[in-house]
Design a protein around this motif. Sequence first.
Motif, short mmCIF file in Angstrom:
data_model
loop_
_atom_site.label_atom_id
_atom_site.label_comp_id
_atom_site.label_asym_id
_atom_site.label_seq_id
_atom_site.Cartn_x
_atom_site.Cartn_y
_atom_site.Cartn_z
N GLU A 1 -8.04 2.65 -12.87
CA GLU A 1 -6.81 2.38 -12.13
C GLU A 1 -5.71 3.32 -12.58
N GLU B 1 -4.13 0.61 -2.14
CA GLU B 1 -3.43 -0.63 -2.50
C GLU B 1 -2.50 -0.39 -3.67
N VAL C 1 -0.11 -2.66 -6.51
CA VAL C 1 0.19 -3.97 -7.07
C VAL C 1 1.37 -3.86 -8.02
N THR D 1 0.60 -0.71 -10.33
CA THR D 1 -0.81 -0.39 -10.57
C THR D 1 -1.47 -0.09 -9.24
N SER E 1 2.69 -4.77 -11.17
CA SER E 1 2.11 -5.33 -12.38
C SER E 1 3.14 -5.55 -13.48
N LYS F 1 0.84 -1.19 0.00
CA LYS F 1 0.00 0.00 0.00
C LYS F 1 0.87 1.25 0.00
#
Length: 411
Positions: free
Chosen positions: A317, A390, A392, A307, A394, A2
């Motif tokens: 996003e 959050e 990610v 992402t 990617s 995060k």
Amino acid sequence: MKIEKLYTYPIKSLREISLSSAHLTPTGFQYDRRFMLLKVTTKPDGVEELRHMSVSKFPEMALFRTDILFPKGDGDGDETSEGRIVVTYSPPTDTAYMDGEKRMEVPLQPDVEELNLKEVQISLHGSPTRAYDMGPEYNDWFSGCFRYRVVLVYLGPHSRRVLGNFAPLKWRTSNNWVNMGLGLGLRSPRVLVEGTAVVMVLWTVLVYGYGYGSISIYFLVGAAILRVFPLFQNSAPTSSKARKKEREEAYITFADCAPYLATSVTSLDNVSARLQGKTMDMTKFRPNIVISGAETAFEEDFWTELTIPNQSQNQRESRLLLTANCVRCTSINVDYTTGKMGKGEEGSVLKKLMKDRRVDTGARFSPVFGRYAFLPTLTGKGMEVRVGDEVVVSGRAEVRSVYDWPGMGKG
């Protein structure tokens, strides 16, 4: 993972502002590094010149804290807000002269025509731009704090071109074959193999083809050209829109190399563990986006894309392309209370990282901490990101990227 922290730096190399949320734009957070301080030096022939100031060369810059205030006091301004940068100078704690704190307010978006500001030329890390001298009111205040002459400049509508392979489009191209040393613009193994075969055919025709007559030579050469041309053509975008995008340049403010710098809390913990009785301050690495929750220290060396999933149905996003490592200098050794290079453990951070963090072959004498990042598109306004969002990973690379900003940050 995060977002742990968000930071912006309205005046380059002065202290950070912590944000709860921020809008992503192609040139960085909305008000990030749009002002910069320059030291006035006099050459032997009497000509004055302006030298850009950074905390690594002028550690006393760490004694200036900044904040942004808007008319409504809610800290959430837009492009038309008449906000102000509040600069607070705190004298060093280890000196006899204790003048007390001083405070100055600088317009967040000065009206350069109304104020009749003078334009000056600036070159920062080899990337030139124009800026506006903010004038005596602000220059004299800063000069009084520094005890030498300085000039505060405002970037205004100008910007700086991103050099080297940092920009997303150049990064995509240069990193396809960087590990094989191929700078030919070829984008796939098929292109390389077939292109090599065509070159061999051409060579054979030129060496041995005279016995077949000129017609056969022209026929074979023509066929080879027709064969090889699409290979190179297919290595570039085919639509006019894609070709236009390929030609777009990336631009930044007074940030060193990129609009964003992302760092990891897990990696910071690794740095702190090297210091006896000290905890490393993340703000000394001057990031924009701090990410927590990474499994291992320095795994971000291999991140190529992050992402941030949409937090509501009204948002798409957000994506960040991580194109280059951030190579470090003595700025991470500065003591923020004295405005000088730190002593003991605090002043040895760079040396400790030199032992095992010189991992970028493009900057062999500088340790790496953090990754430079860009938005995928070079125009428009990006989405809002918030602390707690959050994150990610990617995109990952098998090998580290190679630092390539001409003449800057190579140790």
